[in-house]
Write a protein that holds these residues in place. Structure first.
Motif, PDB file in Angstrom:
ATOM      1  N   ASP A  60      -9.820   8.338  10.005  1.00  0.00           N
ATOM      2  CA  ASP A  60     -11.047   7.683  10.480  1.00  0.00           C
ATOM      3  C   ASP A  60     -10.767   6.267  10.974  1.00  0.00           C
ATOM      4  O   ASP A  60     -11.400   5.802  11.928  1.00  0.00           O
ATOM      5  CB  ASP A  60     -12.089   7.649   9.360  1.00  0.00           C
ATOM      6  CG  ASP A  60     -12.675   9.020   9.065  1.00  0.00           C
ATOM      7  OD1 ASP A  60     -13.272   9.178   7.985  1.00  0.00           O
ATOM      8  OD2 ASP A  60     -12.528   9.932   9.906  1.00  0.00           O
ATOM      9  N   SER A  61      -9.822   5.602  10.342  1.00  0.00           N
ATOM     10  CA  SER A  61      -9.542   4.210  10.686  1.00  0.00           C
ATOM     11  C   SER A  61      -8.953   4.030  12.079  1.00  0.00           C
ATOM     12  O   SER A  61      -8.960   2.915  12.605  1.00  0.00           O
ATOM     13  CB  SER A  61      -8.584   3.606   9.651  1.00  0.00           C
ATOM     14  OG  SER A  61      -7.369   4.332   9.620  1.00  0.00           O
ATOM     15  N   VAL A  62      -8.451   5.106  12.682  1.00  0.00           N
ATOM     16  CA  VAL A  62      -7.828   4.981  14.000  1.00  0.00           C
ATOM     17  C   VAL A  62      -8.524   5.798  15.072  1.00  0.00           C
ATOM     18  O   VAL A  62      -8.110   5.766  16.238  1.00  0.00           O
ATOM     19  CB  VAL A  62      -6.325   5.349  13.948  1.00  0.00           C
ATOM     20  CG1 VAL A  62      -5.603   4.517  12.885  1.00  0.00           C
ATOM     21  CG2 VAL A  62      -6.126   6.838  13.706  1.00  0.00           C
ATOM     22  N   LYS A  63      -9.544   6.531  14.703  1.00  0.00           N
ATOM     23  CA  LYS A  63     -10.263   7.347  15.696  1.00  0.00           C
ATOM     24  C   LYS A  63     -10.858   6.462  16.785  1.00  0.00           C
ATOM     25  O   LYS A  63     -11.414   5.408  16.502  1.00  0.00           O
ATOM     26  CB  LYS A  63     -11.359   8.164  15.009  1.00  0.00           C
ATOM     27  CG  LYS A  63     -10.825   9.377  14.279  1.00  0.00           C
ATOM     28  CD  LYS A  63     -11.938  10.181  13.629  1.00  0.00           C
ATOM     29  CE  LYS A  63     -11.358  11.399  12.918  1.00  0.00           C
ATOM     30  NZ  LYS A  63     -12.398  12.160  12.168  1.00  0.00           N
ATOM     31  N   GLY A  64     -10.695   6.927  17.997  1.00  0.00           N
ATOM     32  CA  GLY A  64     -11.179   6.158  19.132  1.00  0.00           C
ATOM     33  C   GLY A  64     -10.188   5.115  19.622  1.00  0.00           C
ATOM     34  O   GLY A  64     -10.401   4.511  20.680  1.00  0.00           O
ATOM     35  N   LYS A  80       0.832  -1.210   0.000  1.00  0.00           N
ATOM     36  CA  LYS A  80       0.000   0.000   0.000  1.00  0.00           C
ATOM     37  C   LYS A  80       0.860   1.251   0.000  1.00  0.00           C
ATOM     38  O   LYS A  80       2.046   1.215   0.317  1.00  0.00           O
ATOM     39  CB  LYS A  80      -0.914   0.005   1.221  1.00  0.00           C
ATOM     40  CG  LYS A  80      -1.960  -1.097   1.239  1.00  0.00           C
ATOM     41  CD  LYS A  80      -2.905  -0.927   2.410  1.00  0.00           C
ATOM     42  CE  LYS A  80      -3.988  -1.980   2.411  1.00  0.00           C
ATOM     43  NZ  LYS A  80      -4.926  -1.800   3.551  1.00  0.00           N
ATOM     44  N   GLU A  81       0.224   2.354  -0.329  1.00  0.00           N
ATOM     45  CA  GLU A  81       0.885   3.641  -0.264  1.00  0.00           C
ATOM     46  C   GLU A  81       0.985   4.101   1.198  1.00  0.00           C
ATOM     47  O   GLU A  81       0.234   3.650   2.060  1.00  0.00           O
ATOM     48  CB  GLU A  81       0.080   4.681  -1.062  1.00  0.00           C
ATOM     49  CG  GLU A  81      -0.039   4.396  -2.539  1.00  0.00           C
ATOM     50  CD  GLU A  81       1.280   4.588  -3.247  1.00  0.00           C
ATOM     51  OE1 GLU A  81       1.572   3.799  -4.167  1.00  0.00           O
ATOM     52  OE2 GLU A  81       2.019   5.521  -2.877  1.00  0.00           O
ATOM     53  N   ARG A  82       1.905   5.019   1.439  1.00  0.00           N
ATOM     54  CA  ARG A  82       2.008   5.610   2.769  1.00  0.00           C
ATOM     55  C   ARG A  82       0.728   6.386   3.057  1.00  0.00           C
ATOM     56  O   ARG A  82       0.255   7.151   2.204  1.00  0.00           O
ATOM     57  CB  ARG A  82       3.223   6.536   2.839  1.00  0.00           C
ATOM     58  CG  ARG A  82       3.580   6.980   4.239  1.00  0.00           C
ATOM     59  CD  ARG A  82       4.880   7.745   4.257  1.00  0.00           C
ATOM     60  NE  ARG A  82       6.012   6.931   3.801  1.00  0.00           N
ATOM     61  CZ  ARG A  82       7.288   7.282   3.959  1.00  0.00           C
ATOM     62  NH1 ARG A  82       7.571   8.433   4.578  1.00  0.00           N
ATOM     63  NH2 ARG A  82       8.243   6.514   3.511  1.00  0.00           N
ATOM     64  N   GLU A  83       0.165   6.202   4.237  1.00  0.00           N
ATOM     65  CA  GLU A  83      -1.099   6.843   4.565  1.00  0.00           C
ATOM     66  C   GLU A  83      -1.013   7.598   5.884  1.00  0.00           C
ATOM     67  O   GLU A  83      -0.238   7.241   6.775  1.00  0.00           O
ATOM     68  CB  GLU A  83      -2.237   5.819   4.643  1.00  0.00           C
ATOM     69  CG  GLU A  83      -2.109   4.816   5.766  1.00  0.00           C
ATOM     70  CD  GLU A  83      -3.326   3.905   5.895  1.00  0.00           C
ATOM     71  OE1 GLU A  83      -4.305   4.096   5.160  1.00  0.00           O
ATOM     72  OE2 GLU A  83      -3.297   3.025   6.771  1.00  0.00           O
ATOM     73  N   PHE A  84      -1.823   8.609   5.969  1.00  0.00           N
ATOM     74  CA  PHE A  84      -1.892   9.448   7.150  1.00  0.00           C
ATOM     75  C   PHE A  84      -2.506   8.693   8.327  1.00  0.00           C
ATOM     76  O   PHE A  84      -3.464   7.934   8.150  1.00  0.00           O
ATOM     77  CB  PHE A  84      -2.737  10.680   6.836  1.00  0.00           C
ATOM     78  CG  PHE A  84      -3.099  11.512   8.027  1.00  0.00           C
ATOM     79  CD1 PHE A  84      -4.395  11.512   8.524  1.00  0.00           C
ATOM     80  CD2 PHE A  84      -2.151  12.300   8.647  1.00  0.00           C
ATOM     81  CE1 PHE A  84      -4.747  12.281   9.616  1.00  0.00           C
ATOM     82  CE2 PHE A  84      -2.482  13.084   9.746  1.00  0.00           C
ATOM     83  CZ  PHE A  84      -3.789  13.067  10.232  1.00  0.00           C
TER      84      PHE A  84
END
Length: 126
Positions: free
Chosen positions: A61-65, A42-46
């Protein structure tokens, strides 16, 4: 500015890890900073960012919470506290910094950052 990331390792799903990124050559209180990650294929993602003044943070969004970004000015370090880890969080995590952000915004694009650490590997087993 030099960045040294550490804290990666092997953890079971549901577990926690804390990543650290020590900056040298410039105070973190004068840097906009962030964590990115790159998973295999995968590409580098925030992942998460913190503003120069430290008052604002932003997360994917994938890491919120589950993840929190914060910094310790006296130690010139930012951290990524990761909890409830999932196998899909497996990646090399990179910290990034930029000296030329003078506002209170957070930045989530790789092109927004001039300086990068070497990465630390996080592996989450199922």
């Amino acid at each position: 500015v030099q960045l040294q990331a550490s804290g990666g390792g092997l953890v079971q799903a549901g577990g926690s890890l804390r990543l650290s990124c020590v900056a040298s050559g410039w105070p973190v209180s004068d840097l906009a900073m962030a964590w990115f990650r790159r998973s295999p294929g995968k590409e580098r993602e925030f992942v998460a960012a913190i503003s120069r003044d430290g008052d604002n943070t932003n997360k994917a969004d994938s890491v919120k919470g589950r993840f929190t970004i914060f910094r310790h000015n006296a130690l010139n370090t930012i951290y990524l506290q990761m909890g409830s880890l999932k196998p899909e969080d497996t990646a090399v995590y990179y910290c990034a910094a930029d000296r030329n952000r003078f506002d209170r915004a957070t930045y989530s694009r790789t092109v927004d950052y001039e300086y990068w650490g070497q990465g630390t590997l996080v592996t989450v087993s199922s």
